[in-house]
Design a protein around this motif. Structure first.
Motif, PDB file in Angstrom:
ATOM      1  N   SER A   1      54.970 -52.594   7.746  1.00 50.56           N
ATOM      2  CA  SER A   1      54.140 -51.975   6.578  1.00 50.56           C
ATOM      3  C   SER A   1      53.002 -51.421   7.115  1.00 50.56           C
ATOM      4  O   SER A   1      52.226 -52.013   7.846  1.00 50.56           O
ATOM      5  N   PRO A   2      52.569 -50.521   6.267  1.00 53.00           N
ATOM      6  CA  PRO A   2      50.941 -50.146   6.701  1.00 53.00           C
ATOM      7  C   PRO A   2      49.871 -51.160   6.251  1.00 53.00           C
ATOM      8  O   PRO A   2      48.983 -51.416   6.985  1.00 53.00           O
ATOM      9  N   ALA A   3      50.100 -52.080   5.100  1.00 51.51           N
ATOM     10  CA  ALA A   3      49.423 -53.048   5.013  1.00 51.51           C
ATOM     11  C   ALA A   3      49.115 -54.115   6.289  1.00 51.51           C
ATOM     12  O   ALA A   3      48.012 -54.641   6.526  1.00 51.51           O
ATOM     13  N   TYR A   4      50.336 -54.407   6.837  1.00 49.03           N
ATOM     14  CA  TYR A   4      50.397 -55.413   8.154  1.00 49.03           C
ATOM     15  C   TYR A   4      49.690 -54.641   9.283  1.00 49.03           C
ATOM     16  O   TYR A   4      48.637 -55.317   9.855  1.00 49.03           O
ATOM     17  N   GLN A   5      49.842 -53.318   9.414  1.00 49.47           N
ATOM     18  CA  GLN A   5      49.237 -52.717  10.520  1.00 49.47           C
ATOM     19  C   GLN A   5      47.731 -52.667  10.264  1.00 49.47           C
ATOM     20  O   GLN A   5      46.908 -52.618  11.147  1.00 49.47           O
ATOM     21  N   ALA A   6      47.319 -52.345   9.063  1.00 49.19           N
ATOM     22  CA  ALA A   6      45.823 -52.239   8.415  1.00 49.19           C
ATOM     23  C   ALA A   6      45.337 -53.691   8.825  1.00 49.19           C
ATOM     24  O   ALA A   6      44.046 -53.413   9.190  1.00 49.19           O
ATOM     25  N   ALA A   7      45.824 -54.914   8.927  1.00 54.56           N
ATOM     26  CA  ALA A   7      45.217 -56.061   8.801  1.00 54.56           C
ATOM     27  C   ALA A   7      44.944 -56.143  10.411  1.00 54.56           C
ATOM     28  O   ALA A   7      43.608 -56.802  10.771  1.00 54.56           O
ATOM     29  N   PHE A   8      45.452 -55.513  11.291  1.00 53.34           N
ATOM     30  CA  PHE A   8      45.086 -55.617  12.785  1.00 53.34           C
ATOM     31  C   PHE A   8      43.830 -54.782  13.136  1.00 53.34           C
ATOM     32  O   PHE A   8      43.241 -54.917  14.024  1.00 53.34           O
ATOM     33  N   GLY A   9      43.756 -53.576  12.203  1.00 54.12           N
ATOM     34  CA  GLY A   9      42.826 -52.589  12.362  1.00 54.12           C
ATOM     35  C   GLY A   9      41.394 -53.145  11.908  1.00 54.12           C
ATOM     36  O   GLY A   9      40.284 -52.468  12.153  1.00 54.12           O
ATOM     37  N   ARG A  10      41.401 -54.129  11.099  1.00 52.52           N
ATOM     38  CA  ARG A  10      40.256 -54.695  10.763  1.00 52.52           C
ATOM     39  C   ARG A  10      40.064 -56.069  10.873  1.00 52.52           C
ATOM     40  O   ARG A  10      39.526 -56.877  10.252  1.00 52.52           O
ATOM     41  N   GLN A  11      40.194 -56.477  12.149  1.00 51.33           N
ATOM     42  CA  GLN A  11      39.984 -57.924  12.753  1.00 51.33           C
ATOM     43  C   GLN A  11      38.637 -58.206  12.704  1.00 51.33           C
ATOM     44  O   GLN A  11      37.681 -57.482  13.028  1.00 51.33           O
ATOM     45  N   THR A  12      38.064 -59.169  12.157  1.00 51.67           N
ATOM     46  CA  THR A  12      36.739 -59.741  12.120  1.00 51.67           C
ATOM     47  C   THR A  12      36.178 -60.227  13.469  1.00 51.67           C
ATOM     48  O   THR A  12      37.237 -60.449  14.464  1.00 51.67           O
ATOM     49  N   ALA A  13      35.110 -60.236  13.768  1.00 47.32           N
ATOM     50  CA  ALA A  13      34.588 -60.755  14.918  1.00 47.32           C
ATOM     51  C   ALA A  13      34.971 -62.169  15.178  1.00 47.32           C
ATOM     52  O   ALA A  13      35.308 -62.728  16.557  1.00 47.32           O
ATOM     53  N   TRP A  14      34.880 -63.094  14.261  1.00 49.73           N
ATOM     54  CA  TRP A  14      35.462 -64.559  14.283  1.00 49.73           C
ATOM     55  C   TRP A  14      36.916 -64.532  14.591  1.00 49.73           C
ATOM     56  O   TRP A  14      37.329 -65.227  15.494  1.00 49.73           O
ATOM     57  N   SER A  15      37.842 -63.539  14.170  1.00 51.94           N
ATOM     58  CA  SER A  15      39.335 -63.568  14.410  1.00 51.94           C
ATOM     59  C   SER A  15      39.427 -63.107  15.868  1.00 51.94           C
ATOM     60  O   SER A  15      40.180 -63.849  16.600  1.00 51.94           O
ATOM     61  N   ILE A  16      38.813 -62.047  16.384  1.00 55.43           N
ATOM     62  CA  ILE A  16      38.887 -61.746  17.762  1.00 55.43           C
ATOM     63  C   ILE A  16      38.445 -62.809  18.778  1.00 55.43           C
ATOM     64  O   ILE A  16      39.051 -62.901  19.840  1.00 55.43           O
ATOM     65  N   THR A  17      37.455 -63.581  18.444  1.00 54.24           N
ATOM     66  CA  THR A  17      36.867 -64.696  19.308  1.00 54.24           C
ATOM     67  C   THR A  17      38.022 -65.809  19.323  1.00 54.24           C
ATOM     68  O   THR A  17      38.271 -66.303  20.494  1.00 54.24           O
ATOM     69  N   ASN A  18      38.519 -66.170  18.139  1.00 58.60           N
ATOM     70  CA  ASN A  18      39.475 -67.308  18.174  1.00 58.60           C
ATOM     71  C   ASN A  18      40.870 -66.837  18.740  1.00 58.60           C
ATOM     72  O   ASN A  18      41.611 -67.830  19.296  1.00 58.60           O
ATOM     73  N   LEU A  19      41.240 -65.572  18.606  1.00 55.81           N
ATOM     74  CA  LEU A  19      42.567 -65.298  19.225  1.00 55.81           C
ATOM     75  C   LEU A  19      42.055 -65.439  20.769  1.00 55.81           C
ATOM     76  O   LEU A  19      43.374 -65.560  21.369  1.00 55.81           O
ATOM     77  N   GLY A  20      41.145 -65.042  21.171  1.00 56.87           N
ATOM     78  CA  GLY A  20      40.956 -64.951  22.866  1.00 56.87           C
ATOM     79  C   GLY A  20      40.979 -66.604  23.160  1.00 56.87           C
ATOM     80  O   GLY A  20      40.988 -66.801  24.338  1.00 56.87           O
ATOM     81  N   ARG A  21      40.714 -67.562  22.243  1.00 59.50           N
ATOM     82  CA  ARG A  21      40.690 -68.870  22.505  1.00 59.50           C
ATOM     83  C   ARG A  21      42.152 -69.434  22.658  1.00 59.50           C
ATOM     84  O   ARG A  21      42.278 -70.825  23.015  1.00 59.50           O
ATOM     85  N   MET A  22      43.010 -68.812  22.319  1.00 66.72           N
ATOM     86  CA  MET A  22      44.401 -69.269  22.362  1.00 66.72           C
ATOM     87  C   MET A  22      44.949 -69.514  23.711  1.00 66.72           C
ATOM     88  O   MET A  22      44.729 -68.513  24.455  1.00 66.72           O
ATOM     89  N   LEU A  23      45.411 -70.676  23.897  1.00 65.84           N
ATOM     90  CA  LEU A  23      45.708 -71.021  25.503  1.00 65.84           C
ATOM     91  C   LEU A  23      47.498 -71.057  25.290  1.00 65.84           C
ATOM     92  O   LEU A  23      48.090 -71.706  24.520  1.00 65.84           O
ATOM     93  N   GLU A  24      47.955 -70.179  26.198  1.00 63.16           N
ATOM     94  CA  GLU A  24      49.580 -70.015  26.296  1.00 63.16           C
ATOM     95  C   GLU A  24      49.975 -70.022  24.940  1.00 63.16           C
ATOM     96  O   GLU A  24      51.020 -70.728  24.547  1.00 63.16           O
ATOM     97  N   PRO A  25      49.752 -69.086  23.857  1.00 55.66           N
ATOM     98  CA  PRO A  25      50.093 -68.854  22.828  1.00 55.66           C
ATOM     99  C   PRO A  25      51.506 -68.413  22.742  1.00 55.66           C
ATOM    100  O   PRO A  25      52.295 -67.975  23.893  1.00 55.66           O
TER     101      PRO A  25
END
Length: 218
Positions: free
Chosen positions: A70-94
């Protein structure tokens, strides 16, 4: 795959000890609510491993697999916060899987959960029928809440930034939810005995918390 089935986003990961406090704070204060607000999402839940598997598990139920295109789900990826980007990068072997929810037996949400990884040999329709039959047997046990089969969608199950794609297998997952640790252990033991070589590894999780989209203030 049937896009009218309920969908489930399954995300399991480890995280380094130095990052764990902020990772949990991000998940609890931002990420769960953010996903629960996406149109088509029904609930978002967090679990922590008590035996096996990745340390943290997130389950996000949707009205259908269409929620993930859906456009809503795709939009959620387009507005990732800095906090989200940092913690997505901290995931180990996700491990990220977008799945159809099939072979459902029971209703509600249990405070304890087991995940069994299915072997790849079984044909999807036959596996779903077999898991539904197994679920009906488990339903006779005290403390049983619900069981279901998660069947990953190849196109929608794109990997997370730090997820390895080498040897990546999109295997079906049996989920068993119960109301107590004792009930979960007993149901898991029965499922493993009935499945035999049909299942690979198993992991057990305790519910941390769950948020339903209908609970959100709009």
């Amino acid at each position: 795959m049937d896009s009218t089935s309920h969908g489930m986003l399954f995300v399991a990961t480890d995280v380094g000890a130095a990052d764990e406090a902020d990772f949990n704070d991000w998940y609890d204060r931002e990420h769960v609510e953010e996903r629960a607000r996406v149109e088509g999402f029904i609930s978002a839940a967090r679990y922590q491993s008590v035996r096996g598997g990745k340390r943290y598990l997130g389950l996000y139920r949707t009205a259908s697999l269409a929620a993930f295109t859906s456009p809503a789900y795709q939009a959620a990826f387009g507005r990732q916060t800095a906090w989200s980007i940092t913690n997505l990068g901290r995931m180990l072997e996700p491990m990220r899987r977008v799945c159809a929810v099939t072979a459902v037996v029971g209703q509600g949400s249990g405070s304890w959960l087991s995940v069994l990884t299915m072997n790849p040999a079984a044909e999807a329709t036959e596996l779903a029928a077999h898991i539904a039959s197994l679920g009906r047997q488990l339903a006779a046990r005290p403390g049983f809440v619900q069981s279901y089969l998660l069947v990953p969608d190849d196109a929608l199950s794109t990997p997370l930034p730090r997820e390895s794609v080498q040897g990546r297998q999109l295997l079906a997952l049996l989920v068993i939810e119960t109301s107590s640790a004792e009930a979960n252990d007993a149901a898991l033991a029965q499922a493993q005995a009935l499945l035999g070589p049909g299942a690979q590894d198993a992991a057990c999780y305790a519910l941390k918390w769950k948020l339903f989209s209908q609970e959100l203030a709009r």
